[in-house]
Design a protein around this motif. Structure first.
Motif, PDB file in Angstrom:
ATOM      1  N   PRO B  73       0.812  -1.217   0.000  1.00 13.40           N
ATOM      2  CA  PRO B  73       0.000   0.000   0.000  1.00 13.40           C
ATOM      3  C   PRO B  73       0.849   1.273   0.000  1.00 13.40           C
ATOM      4  O   PRO B  73       1.928   1.307   0.597  1.00 13.40           O
ATOM      5  N   SER B  74       0.388   2.266  -0.694  1.00 13.83           N
ATOM      6  CA  SER B  74       0.943   3.630  -0.737  1.00 13.83           C
ATOM      7  C   SER B  74       2.460   3.667  -0.762  1.00 13.83           C
ATOM      8  O   SER B  74       3.113   4.264   0.094  1.00 13.83           O
ATOM      9  N   GLY B  75       3.020   3.000  -1.742  1.00 13.07           N
ATOM     10  CA  GLY B  75       4.450   3.126  -2.004  1.00 13.07           C
ATOM     11  C   GLY B  75       5.345   2.504  -0.948  1.00 13.07           C
ATOM     12  O   GLY B  75       6.531   2.790  -0.885  1.00 13.07           O
ATOM     13  N   MET B  76       4.788   1.656  -0.078  1.00 12.10           N
ATOM     14  CA  MET B  76       5.634   0.968   0.901  1.00 12.10           C
ATOM     15  C   MET B  76       6.611   0.043   0.177  1.00 12.10           C
ATOM     16  O   MET B  76       6.304  -0.505  -0.873  1.00 12.10           O
ATOM     17  N   ILE B  80       3.146  -4.743   4.785  1.00 12.35           N
ATOM     18  CA  ILE B  80       2.991  -4.604   6.230  1.00 12.35           C
ATOM     19  C   ILE B  80       1.814  -5.405   6.750  1.00 12.35           C
ATOM     20  O   ILE B  80       1.685  -5.621   7.935  1.00 12.35           O
ATOM     21  N   ARG B  81       0.927  -5.831   5.861  1.00  9.44           N
ATOM     22  CA  ARG B  81      -0.243  -6.559   6.346  1.00  9.44           C
ATOM     23  C   ARG B  81      -0.010  -8.051   6.222  1.00  9.44           C
ATOM     24  O   ARG B  81       0.938  -8.508   5.598  1.00  9.44           O
ATOM     25  N   ILE B  82      -0.916  -8.811   6.850  1.00  5.52           N
ATOM     26  CA  ILE B  82      -0.836 -10.266   6.728  1.00  5.52           C
ATOM     27  C   ILE B  82      -1.367 -10.659   5.363  1.00  5.52           C
ATOM     28  O   ILE B  82      -2.484 -10.305   4.993  1.00  5.52           O
ATOM     29  N   ALA B 513       4.578 -12.313  -7.099  1.00  3.60           N
ATOM     30  CA  ALA B 513       3.149 -12.201  -6.824  1.00  3.60           C
ATOM     31  C   ALA B 513       2.874 -11.228  -5.681  1.00  3.60           C
ATOM     32  O   ALA B 513       1.839 -10.583  -5.655  1.00  3.60           O
ATOM     33  N   VAL B 514       3.814 -11.105  -4.726  1.00  3.97           N
ATOM     34  CA  VAL B 514       3.611 -10.160  -3.631  1.00  3.97           C
ATOM     35  C   VAL B 514       4.358  -8.861  -3.883  1.00  3.97           C
ATOM     36  O   VAL B 514       3.828  -7.769  -3.711  1.00  3.97           O
ATOM     37  N   MET B 515       5.611  -8.970  -4.299  1.00  2.00           N
ATOM     38  CA  MET B 515       6.465  -7.785  -4.348  1.00  2.00           C
ATOM     39  C   MET B 515       6.349  -7.022  -5.665  1.00  2.00           C
ATOM     40  O   MET B 515       6.886  -5.939  -5.799  1.00  2.00           O
ATOM     41  N   GLY B 516       5.672  -7.604  -6.680  1.00  7.86           N
ATOM     42  CA  GLY B 516       5.599  -6.932  -7.972  1.00  7.86           C
ATOM     43  C   GLY B 516       6.920  -7.058  -8.694  1.00  7.86           C
ATOM     44  O   GLY B 516       7.947  -7.385  -8.113  1.00  7.86           O
ATOM     45  N   SER B 517       6.879  -6.805  -9.986  1.00  9.49           N
ATOM     46  CA  SER B 517       8.120  -6.992 -10.743  1.00  9.49           C
ATOM     47  C   SER B 517       8.960  -5.732 -10.738  1.00  9.49           C
ATOM     48  O   SER B 517      10.142  -5.754 -11.040  1.00  9.49           O
TER      49      SER B 517
END
Lengths: 115, 519
Positions: B73-76, B80-82, B513-517
């Motif tokens: 979220p928002s450029g993190m 941070i979430r589960i 899948a989580v971190m984006g490319s």
């Protein structure tokens, strides 16, 4: 020098707890050992997130501060403590039942299952 | 369909609802209905999730976020979430586990009529299901620990369900002691990784993984703890006690629950460490665990006189095949050529063996439960001639015993053949050990079959009847699964096992899948 002291305490607690679990013959002392290993783990998590001079990690209460201790390990510890309570309660109740059936707390005599 | 977005969350939420509402159903009939409906719903959700993952690739679900797919979220820079991350391997494990839990639940319905406190049994059963499925679908290391503990605490209670027998209490205590220490070791490992990378998400840690001393310590803790939890030799001593003392429906399901620890072991070594592992040491440790488990446990099994204890030793021994197969795959991970020559076959064999073992060992434990339900004993020296009284149970036993011994054409043969073929490329001795284990497995099940089902009719068993219909239905679920896997090996390998093995190898896809490319 005090920087690494908490980790030494963690190591000591862990070692004492493991020694109790591995070498002691009394079920209650084994349960105490498990609790000590648990305490060592919780302390380890808390120490990981500690920053010297940091304030509590709550925005509305911290006021104007530059550094805060990390909130995540505290949340983890809270969860781990709750799980620890559940495990300890269950372990003690099983010990109670074992004592009722075998009439002893000595692990050497509680051995009907073998082979 | 839109609601299918929430399948990963529902997979945990439905069994949890089942657990917490269960104590309210003191009425027997209502309790049975609740048990059946909720566990069937969980299985359907696992199936839909598996189908969705097969169609769309990795499914990511952010808990508590404003949007279910907003992992950063928002450029993190770090999530941070589960996050729940379900790839083909997770979905495969969840499907296999939920089918077994369904069968175990149906089987347990009539079993519970003989005891009081059935609603508590149901509650713990659902908690165990939720813990197992949570371990298999989460993408977060700490969350993995929490679900591990949920599953463990529920299984302590269930193993000690017959608390008027001292042996059950003793088995439960033994399991609890080992399992608590294992879980704390996992937690320390998680703490070390958090201290190094400031993250708990597996994909985020994997992305910045650099193998140093702390990482090695953490990995050693994970491997030791999870090998203990999945019952590999030399840390297997709780398995025969726990499996033989638990009620049969639970023993059947515990096999799948300890496979969730196996899942954790593979997930951490492939997806979190993966290519950062530059030494073959970890792979060899897993292979050696596998060989030891296979051989020592089967030798112990041959000499057992109690049916369930014998089967429990076989559960340890069969876990060895999975460790061997996937360990060979891990050995080949860094070498693309070796991977395509034998590594991938080995992983397919190991992973295929996971689902095969869940089905046939589950069925074997259920037949043992039926024998006990009908005749009141599990001692091989007292049993005999039961094939006359219990024809259906006998058929179930024969099929599942053939499967565990690896007789063609039943499913155990396919996965074992894949493991033999590929481990031969690493070292012939591995294959020899696997073959010897298989022969000893056959020997000990011939012994059980001969002394429990064949032979002259015993007078004291003349009143023994076939078990109630609901128990047969529970066993039939697993029988159908075994036959399906046996007669559709091509379909199973290409649709079920192949994608799972591929997902485990594809570390980059798991991270992306989580971190984006980008980044």
């Amino acid at each position: 020098m005090t920087g690494n002291l908490p980790f030494v305490v963690v190591g000591l607690l862990f070692a004492i707890g493991m020694a109790l679990i591995l070498f002691d013959k009394n079920l209650i002392k084994i349960a105490i050992g498990v609790s000590m290993v648990e305490a060592a783990t919780n302390l380890f998590l808390i120490v990981l997130g500690y920053r010297t001079g940091g304030s509590i990690p709550v925005y509305t209460l911290a006021g104007e501060v530059k550094r805060m201790v990390l909130p995540t390990p505290q949340a983890l510890t809270l969860t781990a403590i709750v799980i620890g309570v559940a495990t300890t309660a269950l372990m003690l109740s099983l010990i109670m039942l074992l004592y009722r059936y075998y009439g002893t707390l000595d692990v050497r005599e509680i051995r009907r299952l073998r082979g | 369909m839109n609601w299918q977005i929430h399948l990963p969350a529902l997979l945990i939420a439905v069994p949890l609802l089942g657990a917490f509402a269960a104590p309210a159903f003191a009425n027997r009939r209502l309790r049975d209905v609740w048990f059946t409906v909720m566990i069937a719903a969980t299985t359907v959700i696992a199936f839909l999730l598996w189908r969705r993952v097969g169609a769309e690739g990795i499914v990511v679900y952010v808990m508590g976020g404003e949007n279910w797919h907003l992992t950063l979220p928002s450029g993190m820079r770090l999530p941070i979430r589960i996050i729940m991350e379900v790839d083909a391997f997770s979905a495969f494990m969840a499907l296999s586990g939920s089918i077994v839990s369904f069968a175990g639940a149906i089987f347990s319905l009539r079993f519970l009529d003989r005891t009081t406190g059935g609603e508590k049994f149901v509650a713990l059963y659902f908690l165990l299901t939720a813990g197992m499925l949570g371990m298999e679908t989460t993408g977060d290391l700490f969350n993995f620990f929490v679900f591990l503990e949920i599953a463990s605490v529920a299984s302590y209670g269930l193993i000690a369900f017959w608390r008027n027998t001292p042996e059950a209490i003793e088995a439960s205590f033994k399991y609890m002691l080992l399992s608590t220490i294992a879980a704390l070791m996992v937690l320390i490992g998680v703490g070390i990784l958090y201290g190094r990378y400031g993250a708990l998400n597996m994909a985020a840690i994997a992305k910045s993984m650099q193998l140093g001393l702390p990482e090695k310590v953490a990995l050693a803790l994970f491997v030791a703890a999870l090998a203990m939890k999945c019952g590999a030799v030399p840390l297997h001593m709780w398995v025969p006690d726990a499996y033989s003392q638990a009620p049969a429906g639970i023993s059947c399901f515990l096999v799948s629950v300890s496979q969730a620890s196996l899942y954790g072991l593979f997930r951490i070594s492939f997806s979190v460490y993966g290519r950062a592992l530059d030494t073959p040491a970890v792979a060899w440790i897993i292979i050696v665990f596998g060989i030891l488990s296979m051989f020592i446990a089967v030798v112990m099994a041959v000499i057992q006189k109690e049916v369930k204890r014998l089967m429990a030793y076989h559960a340890v021994s069969q876990t060895g095949y999975m460790l061997l197969g996937v360990g060979v795959g891990l050995l080949a991970l860094a070498h693309p050529q070796a991977m395509s020559e034998y590594g991938f076959t080995a992983m397919q064999g190991g992973i295929f063996h996971i689902i095969n073992h869940a089905m046939y060992k589950g069925l074997l434990f259920l037949t043992a439960g039926s024998i006990f339900y009908a005749s009141g004993t599990l001692d091989l020296n007292r049993l005999g001639g039961l094939a006359r009284n219990m024809p259906y149970t006998t058929v179930m036993f024969v099929v599942s015993a053939a499967a565990i011994a690896g007789l063609p054409p039943v499913n155990g043969f396919v996965s074992k053949l894949l493991v033999y073929e590929s481990s031969f490329a690493v070292h012939p001795i591995l294959t020899v050990m696997a073959l010897v284990t298989s022969i000893l497995t056959l020997a000990s099940f011939v012994k059980v079959f001969q002394s429990a089902f064949l032979g002259p009719a015993r007078a004291r068993f003349s009143e023994v009847r076939e078990v109630p219909r609901s128990m047969l239905v529970g066993m039939t679920v697993l029988l159908v699964a075994i036959l399906w896997l046996s007669f559709m090996p091509t379909w199973s390998l290409s649709r079920l096992v192949g994608p799972a093995a591929q997902a485990l190898v594809d570390q980059a896809g798991y991270i992306e899948a989580v971190m984006g490319s980008g980044l």
